[in-house]
Write an enzyme that holds these catalytic residues in place. Structure first.
Site, mmCIF file in Angstrom:
data_model
loop_
_atom_site.group_PDB
_atom_site.id
_atom_site.type_symbol
_atom_site.label_atom_id
_atom_site.label_comp_id
_atom_site.label_asym_id
_atom_site.label_seq_id
_atom_site.Cartn_x
_atom_site.Cartn_y
_atom_site.Cartn_z
ATOM 1 C CB THR A 1 46.759 80.086 36.336
ATOM 2 O OG1 THR A 1 47.191 79.486 35.138
ATOM 3 C CG2 THR A 1 47.839 80.996 36.859
ATOM 4 C CE LYS B 1 45.175 80.562 33.086
ATOM 5 N NZ LYS B 1 45.066 79.419 33.954
ATOM 6 N N GLY C 1 54.514 84.565 31.347
ATOM 7 C CA GLY C 1 53.370 83.832 31.864
ATOM 8 C C GLY C 1 52.880 84.549 33.102
ATOM 9 C CB SER D 1 46.270 77.826 42.283
ATOM 10 O OG SER D 1 45.619 79.062 42.314
ATOM 11 C CB ALA E 1 46.705 69.198 35.338
ATOM 12 C CB CYS F 1 46.586 71.586 41.489
ATOM 13 S SG CYS F 1 46.058 73.271 41.866
ATOM 14 C CB THR G 1 46.370 72.969 37.719
ATOM 15 O OG1 THR G 1 46.894 73.866 38.704
ATOM 16 C CG2 THR G 1 47.323 72.905 36.544
#
Length: 180
Positions: A7, A39, A51, A130, A163, A166, A169
């Site tokens: 995440t 999350k 989070g 991550s 995002a 990665c 994500t």
């Protein structure tokens, strides 16, 4: 047994406001297990936002323990985080948990690490998971070069940048702000 993880969580304190956001991806080994995981959680009627990253079951265990500490220490977020970290270091069961948390109230951000540390992040940016390094780098650039943006706008853009680059994500982003 394959653990569900991966995440990106990012929190920013900027111009007197705090925003905390996370993507929605959960990964099992090298596969997307779920794309819309929530999350980010609100505690104490929204006064504290958390989070989490890491193993899902471990993260929920820590979240429950943190909430217990908040209740035990009159809703003092920093004190509750420190007491949780002390327990984390002493308790054999807790030491095996593979999770991290970012906690925020209207005035500050803290990172509670998987080693039982409580960190006040530099530059008032907290990122875990991550894709944290991507989100953190983007947030630093946004604070420096786009100070006119709100904390919420910065978090959203930092997570979108993470995002984009990665694989752990995604763009299913949820952002919350602590109640004042």
């Amino acid at each position: 047994m394959t653990k569900i993880r991966s995440t990106t969580v990012c929190g920013i304190y900027h111009n007197g406001e705090v925003a905390l956001g996370a993507d929605g991806q959960a990964t099992m080994d090298k596969h997307i297990a779920k794309s819309n995981v929530k999350k980010i959680r609100k505690l104490l009627d929204g006064k504290i936002v958390t989070g989490f990253a890491g193993s899902t079951a471990d993260a929920f265990t820590l979240l429950e323990r943190f909430e217990e500490k908040l209740n035990a220490y009159q809703q003092n977020m920093k004190r509750a985080a420190i007491e949780l970290a002390k327990d984390w270091r002493k308790d054999q069961y807790l030491r095996k948990l593979e999770a991290m948390m970012v906690v925020a109230n209207k005035d500050e951000l803290l990172i509670i690490s998987g080693t039982g540390d409580v960190l006040e992040p530099d530059n008032q940016i907290a990122a875990i998971g991550s894709g944290s390094m991507y989100a953190h780098a983007a947030a630093l650039a946004l604070k420096k070069h786009a100070p006119h943006l709100s904390a919420e706008e910065m978090v959203r853009e930092a997570l979108n940048i993470a995002a984009d680059i990665c694989i752990y994500t995604n763009h299913n982003i949820i952002i919350e702000k602590p109640a004042k």
